[in-house]
Design an enzyme around this catalytic site. Structure first.
Site, PDB file in Angstrom:
ATOM      1  N   CYS A 253       0.839  -1.197   0.000  1.00 32.52           N
ATOM      2  CA  CYS A 253       0.000   0.000   0.000  1.00 32.52           C
ATOM      3  C   CYS A 253       0.878   1.252   0.000  1.00 32.52           C
ATOM      4  O   CYS A 253       0.541   2.256  -0.650  1.00 32.52           O
ATOM      5  CB  CYS A 253      -0.954  -0.005   1.193  1.00 32.52           C
TER       6      CYS A 253
ATOM      7  N   ASP B  66      10.505  -6.780  -8.603  1.00 32.50           N
ATOM      8  CA  ASP B  66      10.779  -7.281  -7.254  1.00 32.50           C
ATOM      9  C   ASP B  66      12.173  -6.819  -6.839  1.00 32.50           C
ATOM     10  O   ASP B  66      13.120  -6.835  -7.615  1.00 32.50           O
ATOM     11  CB  ASP B  66      10.697  -8.814  -7.229  1.00 32.50           C
TER      12      ASP B  66
ATOM     13  N   HIS C 205      -0.550  -8.501   1.170  1.00 27.76           N
ATOM     14  CA  HIS C 205      -1.350  -7.720   0.208  1.00 27.76           C
ATOM     15  C   HIS C 205      -1.260  -8.564  -1.059  1.00 27.76           C
ATOM     16  O   HIS C 205      -0.142  -8.802  -1.563  1.00 27.76           O
ATOM     17  CB  HIS C 205      -0.716  -6.331   0.048  1.00 27.76           C
TER      18      HIS C 205
ATOM     19  N   HIS D 138      -0.606 -10.366  -4.283  1.00 31.35           N
ATOM     20  CA  HIS D 138       0.306 -10.033  -5.386  1.00 31.35           C
ATOM     21  C   HIS D 138       0.648 -11.287  -6.160  1.00 31.35           C
ATOM     22  O   HIS D 138       0.639 -12.394  -5.602  1.00 31.35           O
ATOM     23  CB  HIS D 138       1.576  -9.351  -4.865  1.00 31.35           C
TER      24      HIS D 138
ATOM     25  N   HIS E  67       3.601 -12.973  -8.590  1.00 33.94           N
ATOM     26  CA  HIS E  67       4.984 -12.923  -9.079  1.00 33.94           C
ATOM     27  C   HIS E  67       4.978 -13.383 -10.539  1.00 33.94           C
ATOM     28  O   HIS E  67       4.507 -14.491 -10.835  1.00 33.94           O
ATOM     29  CB  HIS E  67       5.875 -13.884  -8.287  1.00 33.94           C
TER      30      HIS E  67
END
Ligand code: AMP
Ligand code: ZN
Length: 114
Positions: free
Chosen positions: A7, A30, A98, A100, A102
């Protein structure tokens, strides 16, 4: 959400190397890449609990993440293949709560998934 790393990245409070952004999705490199291409694709809204937090109220944003993944795979020339991973919870070693995805590519990966 307060104290959520992603966030804070969405809010611009923590810098990131963005590769895609629209009103509901952000994608960025990343910080600790595990493949030549390692992008994180996230809904901007805080979806807690990883994939376990997906429901009908946020499914559109989740679907959009996958259209962004398909677009990035083309843009980044991952024509030989790529892998999409989402960790969910303690046993998967999820470190950021949160949701996500990859996007991993740019090499021939192990046939082992775990
Ligand atoms: P996961 O372990 O599935 O929750 O994935 C979290 C990912 O966030 C890891 O691959 C981390 O390397 C990555 N990460 C942590 N901090 C940052 C950051 N500031 N910018 C970009 N990626 C990050
Ligand atoms: Zn968050």
């Amino acid at each position: 959400m307060a104290d959520c790393l992603f966030c804070k990245i969405v809010a611009g409070e923590i810098p990131s190397r963005k590769v895609y952004e629209d009103e509901s999705i952000l994608a960025f490199h990343d910080i600790n890449p595990q493949a030549p291409v390692h992008i994180l694709v996230i809904p901007k809204e805080h979806i807690a609990d990883g994939a376990a937090g997906i429901d009908e109220t946020n499914a559109a944003a989740v679907g959009k993440c996958f259209t962004v993944i398909a677009r990035l795979a083309k843009e980044l020339d991952l024509k030989d293949g790529f892998r999409v991973v989402t960790n969910n919870g303690f046993a998967s070693c999820q470190s950021v709560p949160h949701l996500h995805f990859h996007l991993l590519g740019g090499k021939v990966m192990s046939g082992q998934m775990v």
